[in-house]
Design a protein around this motif. Sequence first.
Motif, PDB file in Angstrom:
ATOM      1  N   SER A 124       0.801  -1.225   0.000  1.00 26.77           N
ATOM      2  CA  SER A 124       0.000   0.000   0.000  1.00 26.77           C
ATOM      3  C   SER A 124       0.837   1.279   0.000  1.00 26.77           C
ATOM      4  N   PRO A 125       1.806   1.456   0.921  1.00 27.30           N
ATOM      5  CA  PRO A 125       2.595   2.694   0.883  1.00 27.30           C
ATOM      6  C   PRO A 125       3.541   2.768  -0.305  1.00 27.30           C
ATOM      7  N   ILE A 126       3.974   1.619  -0.823  1.00 22.74           N
ATOM      8  CA  ILE A 126       4.857   1.615  -1.990  1.00 22.74           C
ATOM      9  C   ILE A 126       4.116   2.122  -3.217  1.00 22.74           C
ATOM     10  N   LYS A 127       2.886   1.642  -3.396  1.00 15.00           N
ATOM     11  CA  LYS A 127       2.084   2.008  -4.568  1.00 15.00           C
ATOM     12  C   LYS A 127       1.183   3.206  -4.307  1.00 15.00           C
ATOM     13  N   LYS A 128       1.126   3.647  -3.042  1.00 12.36           N
ATOM     14  CA  LYS A 128       0.288   4.795  -2.653  1.00 12.36           C
ATOM     15  C   LYS A 128      -1.180   4.545  -3.021  1.00 12.36           C
ATOM     16  N   ILE A 129      -1.668   3.403  -2.587  1.00 12.01           N
ATOM     17  CA  ILE A 129      -3.051   3.016  -2.841  1.00 12.01           C
ATOM     18  C   ILE A 129      -3.547   2.187  -1.672  1.00 12.01           C
ATOM     19  N   GLY A 130      -4.828   2.317  -1.349  1.00 15.51           N
ATOM     20  CA  GLY A 130      -5.386   1.619  -0.206  1.00 15.51           C
ATOM     21  C   GLY A 130      -5.401   0.111  -0.383  1.00 15.51           C
ATOM     22  N   THR A 131      -5.276  -0.612   0.716  1.00 18.33           N
ATOM     23  CA  THR A 131      -5.246  -2.076   0.660  1.00 18.33           C
ATOM     24  C   THR A 131      -6.538  -2.647   0.075  1.00 18.33           C
ATOM     25  N   GLU A 132      -7.657  -1.944   0.266  1.00 17.86           N
ATOM     26  CA  GLU A 132      -8.935  -2.443  -0.227  1.00 17.86           C
ATOM     27  C   GLU A 132      -9.038  -2.379  -1.752  1.00 17.86           C
ATOM     28  N   GLN A 133      -8.066  -1.732  -2.405  1.00 20.85           N
ATOM     29  CA  GLN A 133      -8.054  -1.663  -3.865  1.00 20.85           C
ATOM     30  C   GLN A 133      -6.965  -2.540  -4.479  1.00 20.85           C
ATOM     31  N   ILE A 134      -6.432  -3.461  -3.678  1.00 23.89           N
ATOM     32  CA  ILE A 134      -5.370  -4.355  -4.136  1.00 23.89           C
ATOM     33  C   ILE A 134      -5.877  -5.789  -4.162  1.00 23.89           C
ATOM     34  N   PHE A 135      -5.709  -6.442  -5.289  1.00 22.33           N
ATOM     35  CA  PHE A 135      -5.968  -7.871  -5.405  1.00 22.33           C
ATOM     36  C   PHE A 135      -4.674  -8.544  -5.824  1.00 22.33           C
ATOM     37  N   LEU A 136      -4.317  -9.629  -5.145  1.00 24.13           N
ATOM     38  CA  LEU A 136      -3.116 -10.380  -5.498  1.00 24.13           C
ATOM     39  C   LEU A 136      -3.523 -11.712  -6.116  1.00 24.13           C
ATOM     40  N   GLY A 137      -2.875 -12.038  -7.221  1.00 26.55           N
ATOM     41  CA  GLY A 137      -3.224 -13.266  -7.926  1.00 26.55           C
ATOM     42  C   GLY A 137      -2.020 -14.143  -8.182  1.00 26.55           C
ATOM     43  N   ASN A 138      -2.301 -15.343  -8.653  1.00 25.40           N
ATOM     44  CA  ASN A 138      -1.259 -16.275  -9.062  1.00 25.40           C
ATOM     45  C   ASN A 138      -0.723 -15.800 -10.409  1.00 25.40           C
ATOM     46  N   GLY A 139       0.256 -14.887 -10.350  1.00 20.83           N
ATOM     47  CA  GLY A 139       0.695 -14.168 -11.535  1.00 20.83           C
ATOM     48  C   GLY A 139      -0.380 -13.190 -11.970  1.00 20.83           C
ATOM     49  N   SER A 171     -11.174  -0.599  -8.392  1.00 10.43           N
ATOM     50  CA  SER A 171     -12.094  -0.050  -7.405  1.00 10.43           C
ATOM     51  C   SER A 171     -12.307  -1.069  -6.290  1.00 10.43           C
ATOM     52  N   GLU A 172     -12.647  -0.566  -5.125  1.00 13.69           N
ATOM     53  CA  GLU A 172     -12.915  -1.452  -3.990  1.00 13.69           C
ATOM     54  C   GLU A 172     -14.033  -2.435  -4.332  1.00 13.69           C
ATOM     55  N   GLU A 173     -15.010  -1.965  -5.068  1.00  8.05           N
ATOM     56  CA  GLU A 173     -16.150  -2.807  -5.441  1.00  8.05           C
ATOM     57  C   GLU A 173     -15.706  -3.977  -6.316  1.00  8.05           C
ATOM     58  N   LEU A 174     -14.839  -3.695  -7.300  1.00  6.10           N
ATOM     59  CA  LEU A 174     -14.382  -4.759  -8.191  1.00  6.10           C
ATOM     60  C   LEU A 174     -13.456  -5.725  -7.459  1.00  6.10           C
ATOM     61  N   VAL A 175     -12.607  -5.227  -6.583  1.00 11.22           N
ATOM     62  CA  VAL A 175     -11.726  -6.112  -5.811  1.00 11.22           C
ATOM     63  C   VAL A 175     -12.551  -7.079  -4.960  1.00 11.22           C
ATOM     64  N   ARG A 176     -13.658  -6.607  -4.399  1.00 13.29           N
ATOM     65  CA  ARG A 176     -14.524  -7.507  -3.629  1.00 13.29           C
ATOM     66  C   ARG A 176     -15.059  -8.632  -4.510  1.00 13.29           C
ATOM     67  N   ILE A 177     -15.399  -8.300  -5.758  1.00 12.68           N
ATOM     68  CA  ILE A 177     -15.889  -9.328  -6.679  1.00 12.68           C
ATOM     69  C   ILE A 177     -14.793 -10.344  -6.979  1.00 12.68           C
ATOM     70  N   LEU A 178     -13.582  -9.869  -7.245  1.00  6.47           N
ATOM     71  CA  LEU A 178     -12.472 -10.786  -7.535  1.00  6.47           C
ATOM     72  C   LEU A 178     -12.194 -11.698  -6.352  1.00  6.47           C
ATOM     73  N   ASN A 179     -12.286 -11.161  -5.150  1.00  3.11           N
ATOM     74  CA  ASN A 179     -12.087 -11.981  -3.953  1.00  3.11           C
ATOM     75  C   ASN A 179     -13.181 -13.025  -3.796  1.00  3.11           C
ATOM     76  N   LYS A 180     -14.386 -12.727  -4.292  1.00  5.38           N
ATOM     77  CA  LYS A 180     -15.484 -13.682  -4.212  1.00  5.38           C
ATOM     78  C   LYS A 180     -15.259 -14.896  -5.098  1.00  5.38           C
ATOM     79  N   ILE A 181     -14.633 -14.691  -6.257  1.00  2.84           N
ATOM     80  CA  ILE A 181     -14.575 -15.764  -7.257  1.00  2.84           C
ATOM     81  C   ILE A 181     -13.204 -16.421  -7.379  1.00  2.84           C
ATOM     82  N   LYS A 182     -12.223 -15.938  -6.657  1.00  5.37           N
ATOM     83  CA  LYS A 182     -10.898 -16.565  -6.712  1.00  5.37           C
ATOM     84  C   LYS A 182     -10.892 -17.859  -5.896  1.00  5.37           C
TER      85      LYS A 182
END
Length: 353
Positions: free
Chosen positions: A66-81, A226-237
């Motif tokens: 978050s501080p490296i990219k200057k973006i909130g954690t709720e807008q970050i999704f991490l994936g397998n690559g 967006s926080e909304e889209l990250v929530r969706i990605l977390n739902k389906i991963k």
Amino acid sequence: MKSFALKDILRPHIANLAPYSSARDEYTGKVGVFLDANENPIGSVSDHCYNRYPDPYQAEIKARISPIKKIGTEQIFLGNGSDEPIDLLIRATCRPAIDRILIMPPTYGMYEVSASIHDVPVDKVPLTADYQIEVDKVLNAVVPETKIIWICTPNNPTGNCLESSVIEKIVRNFSGLVVVDEAYIDFANTSSWLDRLAEFPNLVVLQTFSKAWGLAGLRVGMCFASEELVRILNKIKPPYNISLPAQQALMSGLDSAERKDVMVEEILKEREKLRTMLSQLSFVLQIFPSDANFLLVRFSDASAVMSYLIEHTIIVRDRSKVFSCEGCLRISVGTTEENMELIEALKSFPLPI
């Protein structure tokens, strides 16, 4: 700017999906007697705690990013690559055989592969001869079923950045998702689209730890949205999509952000040295501008050069069958020693009489 609402482009069953709830969803603490996940309580490598499931949402890593990219954690999704968020974005928005994506060849091949896996049609608007976007053609190719436009900048396999003003025009005039893939952004002398994420709700930015960070073996990609889209990605991963060893190694890598910058500087110096040496070879016809850690090079006989290099166990990427890359090989920038081995081999390449 065209209006955008995520609910309008999500597949209806995805919007209403009840996600799988893992044991680590119900209790996120680290201390306790864990009898909830059917894990082996003894473990074979107990000092690393590999008998326990990892954090499914990688909270510590996101807090470090978050501080490296200057973006909130709720807008970050991490994936397998980066390939996982590419797949998930298509899965979340595109109805098979109905909805469409748009790409601009030559570009990264996984956009089309992931779409094909999901039986999603792919529309293509080629880049210009100098590998830039023809924005009017792109916008004219959009149909009501177009859900995602994919933009790779710096582009793979060409290496160049695409014009920011053109990308902005697409983002402003498209009511679906615009995904800007910045796998090579650390090598480019340009701003990241992360700086504009708050401005555009339909913008998605992909980055990776595989290139500048030197952590390709961990297979961890970053998706910022967006926080909304990250929530969706977390739902389906998948519940635990980043393994514990990968999370642990990545935490160590994030402690060395300054080393990443040093590596980038060294790679850029080597890239220009490699460009100079390649330009002195008579059978090199063209070296394309690069904002990445590789060079796209056109040879008089790319197939013969490729075969010759393989015989010398020097492996480059044959891109000669990729649209608009005829006669080209893509050469990653190696170490000084690796680059010199390549050049010395090419100096002995047998030219036709």
